[in-house]
Motif scaffolding. Structure first.
Motif, short mmCIF file in Angstrom:
data_model
loop_
_atom_site.label_atom_id
_atom_site.label_comp_id
_atom_site.label_asym_id
_atom_site.label_seq_id
_atom_site.Cartn_x
_atom_site.Cartn_y
_atom_site.Cartn_z
N ASP A 31 38.38 44.43 42.34
CA ASP A 31 37.79 44.96 41.11
C ASP A 31 37.46 43.78 40.22
O ASP A 31 38.35 43.04 39.80
CB ASP A 31 38.80 45.89 40.43
CG ASP A 31 38.21 46.69 39.30
OD1 ASP A 31 37.45 46.09 38.49
OD2 ASP A 31 38.52 47.88 39.19
N VAL A 32 36.18 43.58 39.93
CA VAL A 32 35.74 42.37 39.22
C VAL A 32 35.54 42.60 37.72
O VAL A 32 34.99 41.74 37.03
CB VAL A 32 34.45 41.78 39.85
CG1 VAL A 32 34.70 41.40 41.30
CG2 VAL A 32 33.27 42.73 39.73
N ARG A 33 36.03 43.71 37.20
CA ARG A 33 35.96 43.96 35.76
C ARG A 33 37.00 43.12 35.03
O ARG A 33 37.83 42.46 35.65
CB ARG A 33 36.20 45.45 35.47
CG ARG A 33 35.13 46.36 36.08
CD ARG A 33 35.47 47.83 35.91
NE ARG A 33 36.73 48.12 36.57
CZ ARG A 33 37.57 49.10 36.20
NH1 ARG A 33 37.28 49.86 35.17
NH2 ARG A 33 38.69 49.30 36.87
N THR A 34 36.96 43.18 33.72
CA THR A 34 37.95 42.43 32.93
C THR A 34 39.33 43.04 33.15
O THR A 34 39.45 44.22 33.52
CB THR A 34 37.62 42.49 31.43
OG1 THR A 34 37.76 43.83 30.97
CG2 THR A 34 36.23 41.95 31.14
N PRO A 35 40.39 42.26 32.92
CA PRO A 35 41.74 42.82 33.04
C PRO A 35 41.96 44.03 32.13
O PRO A 35 42.67 44.97 32.51
CB PRO A 35 42.64 41.65 32.63
CG PRO A 35 41.85 40.44 33.03
CD PRO A 35 40.43 40.80 32.72
N ALA A 36 41.35 44.05 30.95
CA ALA A 36 41.50 45.19 30.05
C ALA A 36 40.87 46.44 30.67
O ALA A 36 41.46 47.53 30.63
CB ALA A 36 40.85 44.90 28.70
N GLU A 37 39.69 46.31 31.25
CA GLU A 37 39.04 47.45 31.91
C GLU A 37 39.88 47.91 33.10
O GLU A 37 40.05 49.11 33.33
CB GLU A 37 37.64 47.08 32.38
CG GLU A 37 36.64 46.86 31.27
CD GLU A 37 35.32 46.33 31.79
OE1 GLU A 37 34.32 47.05 31.68
OE2 GLU A 37 35.29 45.19 32.31
N PRO A 50 38.61 39.10 37.96
CA PRO A 50 37.48 39.14 37.02
C PRO A 50 36.30 38.30 37.49
O PRO A 50 36.49 37.23 38.08
CB PRO A 50 38.07 38.59 35.72
CG PRO A 50 39.54 38.83 35.84
CD PRO A 50 39.85 38.69 37.30
N LEU A 51 35.10 38.80 37.23
CA LEU A 51 33.88 38.15 37.72
C LEU A 51 33.78 36.68 37.34
O LEU A 51 33.45 35.85 38.18
CB LEU A 51 32.64 38.91 37.22
CG LEU A 51 31.30 38.36 37.66
CD1 LEU A 51 31.17 38.36 39.18
CD2 LEU A 51 30.16 39.15 37.03
N ASP A 52 34.09 36.34 36.10
CA ASP A 52 33.96 34.93 35.71
C ASP A 52 34.91 34.05 36.50
O ASP A 52 34.56 32.96 36.94
CB ASP A 52 34.13 34.73 34.20
CG ASP A 52 35.47 35.19 33.66
OD1 ASP A 52 36.11 36.07 34.27
OD2 ASP A 52 35.89 34.68 32.61
N LEU A 53 36.13 34.52 36.74
CA LEU A 53 37.10 33.76 37.53
C LEU A 53 36.66 33.69 38.99
O LEU A 53 36.76 32.65 39.64
CB LEU A 53 38.49 34.40 37.41
CG LEU A 53 39.61 33.57 38.01
CD1 LEU A 53 40.77 33.49 37.03
CD2 LEU A 53 40.08 34.19 39.31
N LEU A 54 36.14 34.80 39.52
CA LEU A 54 35.67 34.83 40.91
C LEU A 54 34.54 33.82 41.11
O LEU A 54 34.55 33.06 42.07
CB LEU A 54 35.19 36.24 41.26
CG LEU A 54 34.68 36.43 42.68
CD1 LEU A 54 35.09 37.80 43.21
CD2 LEU A 54 33.16 36.30 42.75
N LYS A 55 33.59 33.79 40.18
CA LYS A 55 32.47 32.85 40.31
C LYS A 55 32.95 31.40 40.25
O LYS A 55 32.49 30.55 41.01
CB LYS A 55 31.44 33.10 39.22
CG LYS A 55 30.58 34.32 39.44
CD LYS A 55 29.58 34.47 38.32
CE LYS A 55 28.55 35.53 38.59
NZ LYS A 55 27.57 35.64 37.49
N ASN A 177 40.38 41.13 26.21
CA ASN A 177 39.90 41.45 27.55
C ASN A 177 40.63 40.70 28.66
O ASN A 177 40.34 40.93 29.83
CB ASN A 177 38.40 41.16 27.65
CG ASN A 177 37.60 42.15 26.87
OD1 ASN A 177 37.84 43.35 26.93
ND2 ASN A 177 36.64 41.67 26.09
N ARG A 178 41.53 39.81 28.31
CA ARG A 178 42.26 39.03 29.31
C ARG A 178 43.65 39.63 29.49
O ARG A 178 44.16 40.30 28.61
CB ARG A 178 42.40 37.57 28.88
CG ARG A 178 41.11 36.87 28.56
CD ARG A 178 40.15 36.83 29.67
NE ARG A 178 40.38 35.72 30.56
CZ ARG A 178 39.59 35.46 31.58
NH1 ARG A 178 38.56 36.20 31.83
NH2 ARG A 178 39.85 34.46 32.36
#
Length: 198
Positions: A31-37, A50-55, A177-178
């Protein structure tokens, strides 16, 4: 003859994913959404990356993702970006959940719920709308401020055309969001451990 069009990500619909999970043949769910989502609602057994960390760390993550992987986000847009990033480092067997969590929830499939938080798309609408409203109202006293509204409009248009959102990426980095488990070492530890799934 080659084309410059990007290849379309392989997809998987919610009903098929549910059948795989129910039959005991569940792929790895990222799941690449924010930790809050993710905390608000997610598919049981999924991992939050999270997408930014994955990238940023796709090379390291690639070493821990050698099986079938299904990428999940709210509606499919961020998961498609994640698929492109992971495919770029040679990871095979990637699929995107068609319609994301919205489609999953529409089928009344099992979910884990936590504390309710605003999803990232809603936060972007609030911030962008507020900036436009304030700049338009304030332009009565300072006419140059109308250009701020124009800049935000141009940014939203660019986001739609490119299927990216700079404001969303910035908002995803806010403490709201983190989560405490939003670092590479914690995520890799969860991916290594069969008991690390949520």
């Amino acid at each position: 003859m080659s084309t410059s069009e990007p290849t379309r990500a392989a997809t998987l619909d919610a009903a098929t994913l549910r059948e795989l999970i129910d039959s005991g043949r569940s792929p790895r769910l990222l799941d690449v959404r924010t930790p809050a989502e993710f905390e608000t609602v997610h598919i049981p057994g999924s991992y939050n990356v999270p997408l930014d960390l994955l990238k940023e760390h796709r090379e390291e993550l690639r070493n821990h993702l050698d099986e079938d992987v299904v990428l999940i986000c709210r509606s499919g847009a961020r998961a498609t970006q994640a698929e492109q990033a992971l495919a770029g480092v040679g990871l095979p067997n990637l699929r995107v959940l068609t319609g994301g969590m919205l489609a999953w929830q529409a089928t009344n499939a099992p979910i884990r719920q936590g504390r309710r938080r605003w999803d990232l798309e809603r936060q972007v609408r609030l911030v962008a709308g507020s900036i436009v409203l304030v700049s338009v109202l304030a332009s009565v006293f300072a006419p140059g401020l109308k250009w701020i509204a124009g800049f935000i409009g141009a940014g939203l248009t660019f986001a739609a055309v490119t299927n990216t959102c700079a404001m969303g990426m910035l908002l995803s980095r806010l403490p709201y969001n983190r989560g405490a488990s939003c670092d590479l070492d914690t995520i890799v530890g969860q991916l290594r451990s069969p008991g690390g799934r949520a």
